[in-house]
Design a protein around this motif. Structure first.
Motif, PDB file in Angstrom:
ATOM      1  N   VAL A   9      46.649  25.659 -17.876  1.00  0.00           N
ATOM      2  CA  VAL A   9      45.418  25.486 -18.647  1.00  0.00           C
ATOM      3  C   VAL A   9      44.764  26.861 -18.733  1.00  0.00           C
ATOM      4  CG1 VAL A   9      43.147  24.413 -18.824  1.00  0.00           C
ATOM      5  CG2 VAL A   9      45.057  23.097 -17.903  1.00  0.00           C
ATOM      6  N   GLN A  10      44.503  27.312 -19.956  1.00  0.00           N
ATOM      7  CA  GLN A  10      43.870  28.606 -20.182  1.00  0.00           C
ATOM      8  C   GLN A  10      42.696  28.442 -21.135  1.00  0.00           C
ATOM      9  OE1 GLN A  10      47.572  30.624 -21.386  1.00  0.00           O
ATOM     10  NE2 GLN A  10      47.130  32.157 -19.831  1.00  0.00           N
ATOM     11  N   PHE A  11      41.671  29.273 -20.928  1.00  0.00           N
ATOM     12  CA  PHE A  11      40.473  29.236 -21.752  1.00  0.00           C
ATOM     13  C   PHE A  11      40.153  30.628 -22.290  1.00  0.00           C
ATOM     14  CE2 PHE A  11      39.474  25.754 -18.672  1.00  0.00           C
ATOM     15  CZ  PHE A  11      39.326  24.714 -19.575  1.00  0.00           C
ATOM     16  N   GLY A  12      39.437  30.638 -23.397  1.00  0.00           N
ATOM     17  CA  GLY A  12      38.841  31.861 -23.912  1.00  0.00           C
ATOM     18  C   GLY A  12      37.589  31.497 -24.693  1.00  0.00           C
ATOM     19  N   LEU A  13      36.548  32.325 -24.587  1.00  0.00           N
ATOM     20  CA  LEU A  13      35.355  32.132 -25.401  1.00  0.00           C
ATOM     21  C   LEU A  13      35.583  32.763 -26.771  1.00  0.00           C
ATOM     22  CD1 LEU A  13      32.496  32.928 -22.844  1.00  0.00           C
ATOM     23  CD2 LEU A  13      33.593  30.728 -23.336  1.00  0.00           C
ATOM     24  N   ILE A  14      35.091  32.104 -27.805  1.00  0.00           N
ATOM     25  CA  ILE A  14      35.314  32.543 -29.178  1.00  0.00           C
ATOM     26  C   ILE A  14      33.964  32.854 -29.829  1.00  0.00           C
ATOM     27  CG2 ILE A  14      36.303  31.905 -31.411  1.00  0.00           C
ATOM     28  CD1 ILE A  14      38.368  32.205 -29.137  1.00  0.00           C
ATOM     29  N   ASP A  15      33.878  33.989 -30.549  1.00  0.00           N
ATOM     30  CA  ASP A  15      32.613  34.346 -31.192  1.00  0.00           C
ATOM     31  C   ASP A  15      32.475  33.688 -32.567  1.00  0.00           C
ATOM     32  OD1 ASP A  15      34.065  35.852 -33.056  1.00  0.00           O
ATOM     33  OD2 ASP A  15      33.627  37.774 -32.096  1.00  0.00           O
ATOM     34  N   ASP A  16      31.394  34.026 -33.256  1.00  0.00           N
ATOM     35  CA  ASP A  16      31.095  33.377 -34.537  1.00  0.00           C
ATOM     36  C   ASP A  16      32.110  33.703 -35.630  1.00  0.00           C
ATOM     37  OD1 ASP A  16      28.863  32.197 -33.452  1.00  0.00           O
ATOM     38  OD2 ASP A  16      27.482  33.763 -34.152  1.00  0.00           O
ATOM     39  N   THR A  17      32.860  34.782 -35.422  1.00  0.00           N
ATOM     40  CA  THR A  17      33.877  35.160 -36.417  1.00  0.00           C
ATOM     41  C   THR A  17      35.243  34.590 -36.078  1.00  0.00           C
ATOM     42  OG1 THR A  17      34.525  37.234 -35.317  1.00  0.00           O
ATOM     43  CG2 THR A  17      32.623  37.314 -36.801  1.00  0.00           C
ATOM     44  N   GLY A  18      35.330  33.853 -34.954  1.00  0.00           N
ATOM     45  CA  GLY A  18      36.605  33.265 -34.554  1.00  0.00           C
ATOM     46  C   GLY A  18      37.448  34.157 -33.684  1.00  0.00           C
ATOM     47  N   LYS A  19      36.875  35.267 -33.189  1.00  0.00           N
ATOM     48  CA  LYS A  19      37.627  36.198 -32.348  1.00  0.00           C
ATOM     49  C   LYS A  19      37.308  35.964 -30.877  1.00  0.00           C
ATOM     50  CE  LYS A  19      39.475  38.230 -35.860  1.00  0.00           C
ATOM     51  NZ  LYS A  19      40.906  37.979 -36.174  1.00  0.00           N
ATOM     52  N   ILE A  20      38.279  36.270 -30.009  1.00  0.00           N
ATOM     53  CA  ILE A  20      38.085  36.085 -28.581  1.00  0.00           C
ATOM     54  C   ILE A  20      37.062  37.077 -28.050  1.00  0.00           C
ATOM     55  CG2 ILE A  20      39.989  37.621 -27.909  1.00  0.00           C
ATOM     56  CD1 ILE A  20      40.588  35.525 -25.645  1.00  0.00           C
ATOM     57  N   VAL A  21      36.234  36.620 -27.113  1.00  0.00           N
ATOM     58  CA  VAL A  21      35.215  37.453 -26.492  1.00  0.00           C
ATOM     59  C   VAL A  21      35.797  38.026 -25.201  1.00  0.00           C
ATOM     60  CG1 VAL A  21      32.898  37.534 -25.520  1.00  0.00           C
ATOM     61  CG2 VAL A  21      33.394  36.010 -27.457  1.00  0.00           C
ATOM     62  N   ALA A  22      35.851  39.345 -25.108  1.00  0.00           N
ATOM     63  CA  ALA A  22      36.428  40.010 -23.934  1.00  0.00           C
ATOM     64  C   ALA A  22      35.335  40.760 -23.177  1.00  0.00           C
ATOM     65  CB  ALA A  22      37.528  40.972 -24.367  1.00  0.00           C
TER      66      ALA A  22
END
Length: 199
Positions: A9-22
Motif C-alpha cells: 500500500v503506497q500513498f502520495g499527496l496530489i496538488d491541484d494540477t494533479g502532480k505529486i507533492v514532494a
C-alpha cells in the motif's frame, strides 16, 4: 483473476494540477510513502464499488437495453500502526501550535495497492490517482490479560480522473507484456519519477 495476500500500500499527496507533492509538504522527499516498516504495515485493503449492476431498460414488455453507470470505488483500509505525522497529512489535520490537531480541508490522495497471483509469481495492482481519506471511528477498549489494540482504520473514496477519462481506478498486471512500472507510478502518482538510487 484470483489474488492472494496484501503486499503493498503506497500513498502520495496530489496538488491541484494533479502532480505529486514532494518534500516537507508531501509524505516524503520524493512524495511517495510506502506502508511497510515492521508493525507499520497494512492488514486489509477491501475495495468495493468497482462496478455496479446495470439498470434494465424495458420496452414492448421486455428488456431491450442495459444502462451502465460508472462505479464509485471505495477502499476500507486497516493498518497496524501508521506514523502520526503521516496520518495527519493524509487526513488533512492541521496543528494548533500547541500539540493539538483538527481536521481542515481534505487533501487529494493517490494510492496504489499491490497483491499477488495465487502462485505468487506475479503482481496485481489497483491504482487510484485521485481521492480522499477519512478516519470514521476509533474504538478503544480496556486491556485484560491481553492487549486491546485500536488499529488505524481509514476509508478511501476514489474520484474520477480527467486523465483516466473520468474513471476512478486502474488495474495493472506485471506479467502483461506491455506493463511498465515506471509508467504505472507516473500515471498513478501524478508524474512521479523514481529516484536514481531506486524506488
Amino acid at each position: 483473476m484470483a489474488t492472494v495476500g496484501l503486499k503493498l500500500v503506497q500513498f502520495g499527496l496530489i496538488d491541484d494540477t494533479g502532480k505529486i507533492v514532494a518534500g516537507t509538504s508531501g509524505l516524503s522527499t520524493s512524495g511517495l510513502y510506502q506502508v511497510d516498516d515492521g508493525v507499520i504495515s497494512a492488514k486489509t485493503a477491501n475495495i468495493t464499488g468497482i462496478e455496479v449492476a446495470p439498470t434494465q431498460i424495458y420496452g414492448n414488455n421486455k428488456v431491450v437495453d442495459l444502462s451502465i453507470a460508472k462505479g464509485t470505488p471505495s477502499v476500507a483500509l486497516d493498518f497496524n500502526d501508521l506514523p502520526y505525522d503521516i496520518l495527519n497529512k493524509l487526513l488533512g489535520r492541521v496543528s494548533d501550535g500547541k500539540g493539538g490537531y483538527t481536521i481542515s480541508s481534505k487533501p487529494r490522495v493517490a494510492m496504489l495497492i499491490g497483491t499477488q497471483t495465487l502462485d505468487r509469481k506475479n503482481n496485481v495492482y489497483f491504482g487510484f490517482t485521485n481521492g480522499e481519506l477519512v478516519n470514521p471511528d476509533s474504538s478503544n477498549g480496556t486491556d485484560t490479560n491481553a492487549e486491546t489494540r485500536a488499529d488505524d482504520t481509514l476509508t478511501y473514496t476514489a474520484i474520477g480522473a480527467d486523465a483516466w477519462n473520468g474513471e476512478a481506478i486502474k488495474t495493472y498486471y506485471d506479467a502483461d507484456p506491455l506493463f511498465d512500472a515506471t509508467s504505472m507510478y507516473a500515471d498513478v502518482f501524478g508524474g512521479y519519477v523514481f529516484p536514481s538510487s531506486g524506488q
